[in-house]
Design an enzyme around this catalytic site. Structure first.
Site, PDB file in Angstrom:
ATOM      1  N   GLY A  72       0.791  -1.222   0.000  1.00 56.12           N
ATOM      2  CA  GLY A  72       0.000   0.000   0.000  1.00 56.12           C
ATOM      3  C   GLY A  72       0.826   1.277   0.000  1.00 56.12           C
ATOM      4  CB  THR A  73       3.857   2.359   1.850  1.00 55.32           C
ATOM      5  OG1 THR A  73       3.270   2.202   3.153  1.00 55.32           O
ATOM      6  CG2 THR A  73       4.773   3.571   1.855  1.00 55.32           C
ATOM      7  CG  ASN A 152      -5.504   3.590   9.343  1.00 60.26           C
ATOM      8  OD1 ASN A 152      -5.844   4.634   8.784  1.00 60.26           O
ATOM      9  ND2 ASN A 152      -4.518   3.562  10.220  1.00 60.26           N
ATOM     10  CD  GLN A 180      -6.961  -1.252   7.257  1.00 61.29           C
ATOM     11  OE1 GLN A 180      -7.628  -2.272   7.403  1.00 61.29           O
ATOM     12  NE2 GLN A 180      -5.719  -1.155   7.715  1.00 61.29           N
ATOM     13  CB  SER A 200      -1.775  -3.711   1.272  1.00 61.48           C
ATOM     14  OG  SER A 200      -0.614  -4.329   1.788  1.00 61.48           O
ATOM     15  CG  HIS A 202       0.030  -6.973   5.072  1.00 61.69           C
ATOM     16  ND1 HIS A 202      -0.047  -6.584   6.390  1.00 61.69           N
ATOM     17  CD2 HIS A 202       0.319  -5.860   4.372  1.00 61.69           C
ATOM     18  CE1 HIS A 202       0.188  -5.284   6.485  1.00 61.69           C
ATOM     19  NE2 HIS A 202       0.421  -4.835   5.269  1.00 61.69           N
ATOM     20  CB  CYS A 326       4.326   5.249  22.919  1.00 66.94           C
ATOM     21  SG  CYS A 326       5.357   5.745  24.287  1.00 66.94           S
TER      22      CYS A 326
END
Length: 392
Positions: A72-73, A152, A180, A200, A202, A326
């Site tokens: 996808g990227t 997503n 998605q 994508s 996966h 994070c």
């Protein structure tokens, strides 16, 4: 303790049938599809079938509108950069404030380094696109629009076909990141004005490292990767043939089981949502309550740190993900929830559960069994002890 995997928007388990379809491409049908001998010809035939399987899943008119990529990227980057390349006289991009980083980071980079203007269309408190703001941003200066089909994090679905029609009115190209959405929503691209679409493998029980970019026939395209003539000059490099065949099989299975899977998964998701909201105070579902992917729920728990909750869930064998990221010792709230104006006290405790056809009622029961106590523990880590005054 049976592990519970509820992070399918991050990645899915490869379907056993997909794995079996890929195996011959590693050992027996190992030829280069560009070679003129029999070894290459056999692989070329297998790739042709995979292209047709992807074509059928997304409702493309022609199988040559499918170009295989690494995922996808790459597809998103290729689409946006091509759109700018074929219309250099236009210097603006329209996207949304809640896109995946594969789109937003590229747009921010282009804005800083190339002086392009990027319109980030806002969303409302349910994550729905501000269509009036979108219309206002569309001018003859816009080269390409890139708006996701489904978010997503929240699962909110955007009206991609309608947005594409509006883009056409000003002569802009329209691309949608449908990573998605593909395999979860029925699609008929040939009846839309969508120029390009990313997917994508996966995300739909196919292998990692393989994806595709739909490019409608007649749309001018400039390749991102230069070199050989593979993929009709749209993506140079020897093709990942096992991955391509695996993606094709995954597409075939997704199309076959889409209706059945959607109903079952939605029932499990709704039971999970209702159970958690009923059992845990100060919790609510984010995203569009009606127009949302059947497998996705993002639930915000007030006054809870999501990272701590994820750690406790992992210890219980339950895998899901956070609506926040994070980094470098400080917590950064999800840009999606920020755009939706979700209060920080809730956004910092947002958890995304994303289901697939691998999940069962036992998985939901397990989450409902352990979550209330875990949330309570994080909210009150030092409860008062009976018989000892205030517990200090």
């Amino acid at each position: 303790m049976r592990p519970v995997y509820l992070d399918n928007n991050a990645t899915t388990r490869v379907d056993p049938a997909v794995y079996e379809a890929m195996r011959p491409l590693f050992m027996d049908q190992f030829g280069n599809p560009s070679s003129k001998h029999g070894f290459g010809a056999a692989v070329s035939v297998a790739m042709k079938k995979a292209r047709q399987q992807v074509q059928a899943l997304i409702g493309a008119e022609f199988d040559d509108e499918i170009a295989f990529t690494s995922g996808g990227t790459e597809s998103n980057n290729a689409a946006i950069l091509s759109g700018l390349g074929v219309m250099p006289h236009r210097t603006e991009i329209v996207t949304s404030a809640v896109e995946h980083p594969a789109v937003l980071k590229l747009c921010e980079h282009l804005e800083k380094t190339c002086g392009l203007k990027v319109h980030k269309i806002p969303v409302d408190d349910r994550g729905r696109l501000d269509v009036d703001a979108y219309k206002a941003a569309l001018t003859t200066n816009v080269a390409i629009v890139s708006i996701m089909w489904a978010n997503n994090e929240t699962g909110t679905i955007f009206p991609a076909a309608e947005l594409a029609e509006l883009a056409k009115e000003v002569g802009a190209l329209f691309h949608t990141d449908a990573v998605q959405a593909v395999g979860k929503l029925p699609m008929d691209l040939k009846s839309t004005a969508i120029d390009m679409l990313s997917l994508s493998g996966h995300k739909l029980h196919g292998p990692k490292g393989i994806g595709a970019l739909y490019v409608k026939r007649g749309v001018h395209f400039r390749s991102l990767i230069k070199g050989g003539h593979q993929e009709r000059n749209r993506r140079a490099g020897t093709e990942n043939t096992p991955g391509i065949v695996g993606l094709g099989k995954a597409a075939e299975l997704a199309m076959k089981f889409m209706d059945e899977d959607s109903k079952l998964i939605k029932s499990l998701r709704d039971r999970l949502e209702c159970g958690l909201i009923q059992r845990i105070p100060d919790a609510f579902v984010t995203g569009d309550p009606l127009d949302r992917l059947s497998n996705t729920t993002n639930i915000a728990f007030e006054n809870v740190e999501a990272d701590g909750l994820l750690l406790l869930l992992d210890r219980e064998g339950i895998a899901c993900s956070s609506g926040s990221a994070c980094g470098c010792g400080s917590q950064e709230l999800s840009h999606v929830l920020k755009a939706m104006n979700v209060a920080s006290s809730a956004a910092q405790g947002a958890i995304r559960f994303s289901l697939s056809r691998d999940n069962s009622g036992m998985d939901i029961d397990r989450v409902l069994e352990v979550m209330p106590a875990l949330v309570a523990k994080l909210r009150d880590p030092f409860p008062a002890c009976d018989g000892y005054g205030d517990g200090i």
